[in-house]
Structure formats: C-alpha cells, structure tokens
Scaffold this active site. Structure first.
Site, PDB file in Angstrom:
ATOM      1  N   TYR A 114       0.823  -1.218   0.000  1.00  0.00           N
ATOM      2  CA  TYR A 114       0.000   0.000   0.000  1.00  0.00           C
ATOM      3  C   TYR A 114       0.858   1.269   0.000  1.00  0.00           C
ATOM      4  CZ  TYR A 114      -4.022  -2.982   1.130  1.00  0.00           C
ATOM      5  OH  TYR A 114      -4.995  -3.946   1.103  1.00  0.00           O
TER       6      TYR A 114
ATOM      7  N   LYS B 282       3.434 -15.567   2.377  1.00  0.00           N
ATOM      8  CA  LYS B 282       3.318 -16.361   1.149  1.00  0.00           C
ATOM      9  C   LYS B 282       4.745 -16.709   0.733  1.00  0.00           C
ATOM     10  CE  LYS B 282       0.801 -18.109  -2.177  1.00  0.00           C
ATOM     11  NZ  LYS B 282      -0.024 -19.309  -1.958  1.00  0.00           N
TER      12      LYS B 282
ATOM     13  N   ASP C  12      -3.170 -18.313   1.940  1.00  0.00           N
ATOM     14  CA  ASP C  12      -4.345 -19.029   1.419  1.00  0.00           C
ATOM     15  C   ASP C  12      -4.840 -20.064   2.434  1.00  0.00           C
ATOM     16  OD1 ASP C  12      -1.844 -20.073   0.883  1.00  0.00           O
ATOM     17  OD2 ASP C  12      -2.363 -20.968  -1.037  1.00  0.00           O
TER      18      ASP C  12
ATOM     19  N   ASP D 298      -5.250  -6.805   5.953  1.00  0.00           N
ATOM     20  CA  ASP D 298      -6.463  -6.104   5.541  1.00  0.00           C
ATOM     21  C   ASP D 298      -7.564  -7.114   5.233  1.00  0.00           C
ATOM     22  OD1 ASP D 298      -8.184  -4.148   4.687  1.00  0.00           O
ATOM     23  OD2 ASP D 298      -7.026  -3.544   2.926  1.00  0.00           O
TER      24      ASP D 298
ATOM     25  N   ASP E 291     -10.844  -8.665   8.008  1.00  0.00           N
ATOM     26  CA  ASP E 291     -12.265  -8.559   7.640  1.00  0.00           C
ATOM     27  C   ASP E 291     -12.932  -9.929   7.684  1.00  0.00           C
ATOM     28  OD1 ASP E 291     -12.481  -5.864   7.339  1.00  0.00           O
ATOM     29  OD2 ASP E 291     -13.094  -5.920   5.231  1.00  0.00           O
TER      30      ASP E 291
END
Ligand code: NAD
Length: 357
Positions: free
Chosen positions: A142, A191, A223, A247, A251
């Site tokens: 970001y 990852k 994942d 992020d 959620d």
C-alpha cells in the site's frame, strides 16, 4: 490522572456512536477518579466540507499533542465525486503516517451471547474464540513503489510489496509482546512459497521469536490461513501479518464473529500512543436514524484506556458493562434475531453507561 484525548467523530454514524463512547469514558472517570479531557477535531468528509481537504495540519497537531485519539468513521457517498487524493478515507492514511501508527490490532472474538449470529457451524465455535490480529499498517504494497508502463499486451500497472527487516522486527515484537499477555502463541502469515518479501518476513519473525522462548510460533501461507479461520478459528491466539494480508484476513475474521457493530480496533505507534476506532465504516445507509450499534466504539474506548493508559480495571468495567447489557438481552438492530425487540443508539449507550461500575 488527567488524560488528553483527541476526538474525531467523523461522518455518517460517527458522531452518534462516538458520543456514547465519550459518555462511557466520563462515567468510568467519575467512578475511578480520572479526568478525560476531550478535544474535538475534524477529519474525513466533515473536514472537506469545512476546509476543502480531508486532513488538516491542525488536526494532526492536536492528535500529536494528545495522549491518544478516538475516531468514529469517515466517508460517505456525499464525497464520492472528490478526486482520489482528496477523498475522506485519505485522512486515515494521512493520520497513520503522520502519527507513526505502524501496528493495527484487531481483536476478533465471539461474544457467547451472540453465538447465533456466527455464520459457522455451532460445533466449530463451541466455547467461543478470541483472536488478536496484528497487521503491519504503514509498509508493504500500500505504500510501495507504484507506476504504469507500456507492455506488449498494452498498458500495465504495478505496485511493489517491499518490507525491510526493521519494519518486520518492529511489528513482530508487538505481536510477541501481546502473545505474552495472552495464550503465548503467534501464527505468522505470509506467502513464503512464492514471494521473496515473505521469505524475509518469515526469517525475521523467526529471529524475533528467539527473544520470546515461552511463545509458540507457527507459520501459515495466507491461502491456508484464510481457510483455517473458517475451519477452526479456535486454534489461533495472535495472528501476525503484513498490511495487505492483514487487511483481508481481519475482515474475514470479523465476519466470522457475526457482527461488525461489536468489534473495536487500535492503531499503535511508539510509546503506547494509539488511535482507537470501531472496525466498521460510517454506515451512511443508517446515519441519523438512531439505530447504529455503539458497542464497537465503546469497546474501542475501553481498549484505549487499557493499552495506552494502562487502566486495566477501568477497561474491565466498560467491557463488563457491555457484556452485562448483552446478557440482559439488549440488542441493536444489527445483532437482533428476527422478531427480537431492539433499542436505538442513545438508549443502548445509556444502558451501558448505567451498567458501568
Ligand atoms: P460500513 O461498515 O460503513 O457498513 C457496512 C454495513 O454494516 C452497512 O449496512 C451498515 O449499515 C452496517 N453497519 C456498520 N456499522 C454498523 C453499526 N455500528 N451498527 C449497525 N450497523 C452497522 O461499510 P461500507 O458501507 O462499505 O462503507 C461506508 C463508508 O464508510 C464508505 O465511505 C467507506 O469508505 C467508509 N469506511 C470508513 C472506515 C473508517 O473510517 N475506518 C472503514 C470502512 C469503511
């Protein structure tokens, strides 16, 4: 003790829910002999309306001069036509950067009284779960290099994920320190089977772990983590992860608890300074209707006085008051079962304040 709190009520339901959190703080201050001095400043859409931009230097200065910041939420359709660098949500990125808030803490716990709202099978969540997600907040993709270029397949755009050892160490320490106060387990999410940035992340986390021999560390690929959160959320204590993965996973974890109207969050910088806010947005669809759930914001205030001010009994008093009204059957529309009686924002806040002791 006196504490200075910068208050950003924000847009939509923000002002109504922050008002209830301020009343809860005042009540706990009265009982325990603290003075909370509130200084209101604007950010987001309200600041665009007043000053033409979502974040002013005055707001930044007031926040910096305070002991912590309490925020409602910003944004709404009224400001949809603003250019992308002048949208209300820009205020959040600006505040995080200016205040050096590098760690985002998002608890995802299931309140036993609300277990019917959990979308998972009862046998998966039997006994409840309590996960603390620690997300790096001012690095990674970001904030990385970005750009556009021509390719043989036409115009392309790119965003770079980059983490330094220093950035990873700093956030990992937050996660391990929290684990020491909880169930002494950290799950680091990356990852590393594909990304170099993740391999550096994993190696650095393992280095930091050596300083915390009592804490158990394991690693999941992102994942797999997304799957494990719905398959077996009880296995997690502290989840440590990057800006992008955090992020998304935070959620997901909050949805698993059943209501976004219940969950607080903290963004922390150095020396205990923090900005505290509910995880939900400004809910423009219900603004001004006195039906928003103020509990996430009230619990954010509790998190603030616990984490930034070290007021443990006082934070317990607020959290216990929320648990008590839930046990008494008090429900706002978002957490009520069909046909169940509901209360409005103000009445819900009043009942919580009354229950603080
Ligand atoms: P949202 O969280 O505002 O709302 C999603 C849904 O949940 C809506 O139906 C809303 O009514 C409901 N809801 C949210 N909080 C509730 C509460 N306390 N009580 C009862 N119901 C509640 O997300 P959105 O609709 O995607 O975003 C609305 C605006 O908020 C957008 O402008 C978005 O950019 C902004 N936003 C701000 C923040 C923030 O300030 N930190 C975070 C997320 C979204």
């Amino acid at each position: 003790m006196d504490y200075k709190i910068a208050v950003i009520k924000g847009d939509g339901i923000g002002p109504s829910i922050v008002d209830q959190a301020m009343l809860a703080l005042e009540k706990v201050g009265e009982i325990y002999g603290h003075k909370f001095e509130f200084q209101e400043v604007l950010a987001g859409g309200a600041s665009i309306d007043a000053y033409g931009k979502p974040l002013t230097q005055e707001t930044i200065d007031v926040c910096k001069a305070s002991d912590s910041v309490l925020l409602g939420a910003v944004g709404g359709p009224k400001w949809d036509s603003q250019p992308s660098d002048n949208r209300p949500e820009r205020a959040l990125l600006g505040l995080r950067k200016e205040l050096g808030l590098f760690a985002n803490l998002r608890p995802a716990m299931m309140f036993d009284e609300l277990k019917d709202a959990c979308p998972l099978k009862p046998e998966i969540v039997e006994g409840g779960f309590d996960i603390m997600i620690v997300r790096e907040l001012i690095g990674g993709i970001y904030f990385g290099e970005r750009g556009k270029k021509e390719t043989e397949n036409g115009p392309a755009a790119y965003d770079v994920e980059q983490y330094s050892e220093g950035e990873v160490k700093r956030i990992a320490k937050v996660a391990f320190d929290l684990a020491m106060q909880r169930n002494k387990k950290v799950t680091s999410i990356d990852k590393a089977n594909v990304l170099d940035s993740s391999r550096l992340w994993r190696a650095t986390v393992e280095e930091v772990a050596k300083e915390y021999p009592e804490v158990e560390l394991n690693h999941f690929y992102v994942d797999n983590a997304a799957m494990q959160i719905v398959r077996n959320p009880k296995q997690f204590d502290v989840i440590l992860t990057s800006n992008l993965f955090g992020d998304i996973l935070s959620d997901e974890a909050s949805q698993v608890t059943g209501s976004i109207g219940m969950l607080p969050s903290a963004s922390l910088g150095d020396g205990g300074f923090g900005m505290y806010e509910p995880i939900h947005g400004s809910a423009p669809d219900i603004a001004g209707m006195d039906i928003a759930n103020p509990m996430a914001t009230i619990l954010s205030a509790a998190m603030m006085i616990r984490s930034s001010f070290g007021l443990t009994s006082e934070a317990d008093a607020i959290e216990n008051a929320v648990k008590k009204v839930l046990a008494d059957g008090v429900r706002t529309g978002d957490i009520a079962k069909p046909g169940e009686k509901t209360v409005g924002t103000v009445e819900c806040g009043r009942l919580i304040v009354e229950a603080i002791q």
